[in-house]
Design an enzyme around this catalytic site. Structure first.
Site, mmCIF file in Angstrom:
data_model
loop_
_atom_site.group_PDB
_atom_site.id
_atom_site.type_symbol
_atom_site.label_atom_id
_atom_site.label_comp_id
_atom_site.label_asym_id
_atom_site.label_seq_id
_atom_site.Cartn_x
_atom_site.Cartn_y
_atom_site.Cartn_z
ATOM 1 N N GLY D 150 15.782 24.139 -47.283
ATOM 2 C CA GLY D 150 15.398 25.534 -47.835
ATOM 3 C C GLY D 150 14.745 25.725 -49.206
ATOM 4 O O GLY D 150 15.068 24.902 -49.926
ATOM 5 N N CYS D 151 13.999 26.760 -49.250
ATOM 6 C CA CYS D 151 13.256 26.795 -50.775
ATOM 7 C C CYS D 151 14.324 26.880 -51.950
ATOM 8 O O CYS D 151 14.443 26.392 -52.916
ATOM 9 C CB CYS D 151 12.480 27.923 -50.835
ATOM 10 S SG CYS D 151 12.970 29.371 -50.421
#
Lengths: 337, 337, 337, 337
Positions: D150-151
């Site tokens: 995930g970012c």
């Protein structure tokens, strides 16, 4: 192509928005080497400190022709007036120059002086090729000095060239919009974030320096008109849109328009003719100019919208496009769409 | 003034941007009371949940004419087409109505149907007063039904009225720009933040519904032209600018223009004639329209720039201005500049 | 209330963002009259030329105590350091003062000097009341000199007061975000539109002048901690959010928190305790501080988010709130939520 | 290198922001060929119509494993839950997969199910390598299935890795900020331009799906903590900043920190350790993560700020970085800083 491999290029005036971008584009170019980037105001600072996103580590230097003049080419990004003497000195040393200022764009010296004041290198006045490659490709290829067009003239001329060449422009209104980077890096009341955030404002009404440039080049194409031109500042960084409303001497059908613009675009890799009006975001960070032409039945006018990135096709990447042509390279090299 | 004190007002369709703002302005108005705010899509939610910054705690209800029809006035903020039947039902009950939709703005039913389709209350067609108070003040004062103008026609007509009345408009190009709130509250690909951030894009080219409205009202003022009109979306919330380029049948000097626009503004508290082009930020959150007119010697054209807030003077606060007049109140009450 | 009617107020330093807004709020206030607005840098320009949207026509003047000192009150919006002597001179003439600078916020002169340098009116040091009305209402009411809090301390203290008073704060991290107007009107590389557009950046890391102010006031409330505080600049004009992460000495249930914050808000018309985290847009152009407190089961911490408008509750409208109290008026007068 | 030349790659789910960018990066990659780009919702439209600025002309197709499964690799950009079955089917055909969803990021299936519900391909659960190349480079190189992080975990782990590995993290608060593109392409009330313009708002408070992912990976590095993590939406398109406030078990001097972070960065071409806090603009449109670590004497904490582009290093370009490693290529190929 070995003769041009590793052509050394300097960017003079690399601390401003267009000069810095030019430095980045040269730095990443497969056949150009960024020999030096100069700046009076920021000498000693690295380009990376000013513009981290360009990722060019070079330290800015004061321009020193003895050290920096031994190159094949220069991109000069000085303010109007200050550029001419530096350009002349570089030419004197045999350096090929693309000048981003307005100092060599106009062909009539009286007009230059009316808009900009005295010229800084009158001997060289008239030597330059107007560097709109989509129109002056052949001349650029053999030029020693190219005057890179203003951002608004670039958009306007790319929008209107087919109509101008047809000789059917009777009158034209150009409502132009630019991102704030077009106002330059200088911190002023106008460029303060709070001044432009949630704002949109006309400027230079009736007296913008790009007017004589637009008129000169429209005339050269075949449209002897005084164009109505009004720029506006938009609350965004990079991007430019010209909305052109053309009164024609003869009616244009949509089919005729489509045909003319297809022909116009098909020879030019950076022109995209599209069937819906472009947004400035469509061309961000590219050398592309996106154009939409419409024959409006209601009013009988022809509308043309053209979008480009004012820092790229409106300045720095167009300079590289010109440099490519001057070195006999494909015009898209290093700035592929 | 006791007769109008506490006039009860409902806002029908208060979940959209303009309806919600109208509800807020009525809620704070010294002589109007917000009786109810209705919404189909958001009934049961409080206005505060949708628009915290309006600070109106009222819970949105489904419109129920039996309960909501017992009021002195209504502002209807329904979509075009859906408004007409509701407006007719309210009029039937004796409620004075300001309609924010386009359903009653046009005077020619054939033109209405061409742009909007079948009309929802044909018996009432033609009964409305066009609610641009700076032009139709007397008629608004005695009206039962006021058709609140579109945002673009408001700006364009306020910009051009003195020229139109002089009978000297030969041709006019209106390049218009609006903030994204003008596209409405509906979440779409166009209104997504990522679509509009750092963007600027023309839309409705050649076919925007405000065209017949502009032409109708310019003709009523004395300018029988087909106006060239192109709107664009700007990357900001609220604000609208029209840049008008007028070809005149006779030359105007700057002095003549200044005189005409001074006369125009001095009778109208919401018009500000200024000597530099306005930015949209200058009029944010107000009912003011700021205007700059310029006789351009270069082209012989007259340029007029007008800025307003599309949600305020372009919609909700203008509705309150109309309501003030309909109730014999000072037009500035509750919406002072 | 006749004695306070028409109290004359000057705003000294009205060309900056907070001073100009203070001038507007005083100008529209029902019981204050804007006697003069002064500025060194912009004397002779009208406030309307600088800030058209404030719609205050007054011309800025050089401060002249002989002419401007004959008033009941002053709001001083000078830079830190420059404020103290002017404040002292005004007090000397019997003028009640709200000072927007930091010159009188700190109670420990050694701490003041460490962060700001020598004090400009040491005799007056310690005379001021810290003007956070939600905490020091009674003291403000009888004060001659009120030190208007910094924007970040305002948000932080309103967020944390119930926890601080409970004596259960063991440690707190305050991650703060402000719009660009918080950086002031001066045009700099940092405040250039192109620098902040599409950007978000921490600043003052480890050494922001609001730190000692926050610690001083948290201690006064009962929390003797060194708060971790880091501000960031957001790409928007007005607005401020503090996200507070509190390690407590005892666990808090959500019910306990809700109870404590309800009590906190119910006595204060400008505090809104809400059950979802606030956005800065919720409080734009208002004196409201919106707060959300959450007992986080995962980490055992308490989270508190508080949003306000840095130019309003963070500065100018809070100054008016203080002025209201100093004149025995309802604190909401002229700045109603 | 001939064996990998022209590896064919499909992007499944290419109509969203991350999938479209992945398609563009693959399309321009010197050793990958974009074989197909698929989309359920937009099949039949060209990528150029959705994202003109990507300049990828390919027409989106419905995924058809018979036609699209005959490739060397796939990037899957499906929503969480929907990804797993497609990933499994591709693996079954021998296609190497980088999955942008969360379906294979967690190692504990119970935790997966608590946050995401039932898993769509339980047989494959646990087969994936967590694709943070700066940490798992060797494992990625030999993986058939890479779960792209995930970012927020990407930024957080790159910020904290040296501290986590040192075993000295006692507690950490991560205040995270993302541009609106992080909320996805779906048009909602939240992503409407008017909702986010001039706004800044916390979300997912106490319950964001990146929490277990961050905790899992911090633990793997040596920090067995429950991180405090709160994301916020910023009014900009692309960009992400995490501000990390670390309480350590032992004090860190600035020298020690500098040393640790230099070692961390020097082996990784996409990490830039800098001596001032980064802004998100510094890394826009790049695979770079810019990090600043500070030993704060006042509080005894360590602060770490990390900026990246949520669509690039936070998703699509990191997927290409992983793909490079999986094919034995230099990790920077096609995504050079």
């Amino acid at each position: 192509m070995s003769c041009v491999a590793e052509a050394r290029v300097i960017v003079a005036g690399a601390s401003g928005y267009t000069g810095a971008l030019a430095a980045r584009l040269v730095d990443r170019h497969p056949l150009f080497a960024l020999h030096a980037a100069t700046s009076r105001s920021d000498a000693g600072r690295s380009l990376d400190a000013l513009y981290p996103y360009h990722r060019v580590g070079l330290v800015l230097e004061e321009l020193d022709l003895d050290r920096h003049g031994e190159v094949e080419a220069a991109i000069v990004a000085y303010p109007h007036g200050a550029a001419a003497p530096v350009v002349a000195a570089l030419l004197q040393r045999g350096v090929r120059v693309v000048d981003l200022s307005a100092d060599f764009r106009l062909r009539d010296r009286a007009i230059y002086e009316r808009w900009y004041g005295e010229h800084g290198a009158p001997d060289r006045f008239g030597e330059a090729v107007y560097g709109l490659p989509e129109i002056y490709e052949a001349q650029v290829a053999s030029a020693r000095l190219v005057a890179n067009p203003g951002c608004y003239p670039t958009a306007t001329l790319l929008a209107l060239a087919p109509l101008a060449r047809s000789g059917t422009i009777a009158d034209v209104v150009v409502d132009a919009k630019s991102g704030v980077s077009g106002a330059g890096r200088k911190a002023t009341e106008t460029t303060h974030f709070v001044s432009m955030d949630e704002n949109f404002v006309p400027y230079g009404v009736g007296a913008h320096r790009h007017m004589p440039e637009i008129d000169q080049e429209l005339a050269a194409l075949g449209a002897a008109v005084t164009a109505t031109f009004t720029p506006h500042l938009m609350p965004l960084d990079q991007g430019e849109l010209v909305s052109c409303y053309v009164t024609t001497t003869e009616p244009w059908s949509q089919e005729q328009l489509d045909g003319a613009y297809e022909v116009w675009a098909e020879r030019h890799p950076f022109l995209e003719v599209v069937d819906t009006p472009p947004g400035v975001r469509d061309v961000r960070d590219s050398n592309v100019c996106r154009i939409h032409a419409r024959a409006d039945e209601r009013t009988g006018k022809v509308f043309v919208f053209a979008a480009l990135d004012n820092l790229w096709k409106g300045a720095a990447s167009q300079a590289v496009q010109n440099l490519n042509l001057m070195f006999g390279l494909p015009e898209t090299l290093g700035i592929e769409p």
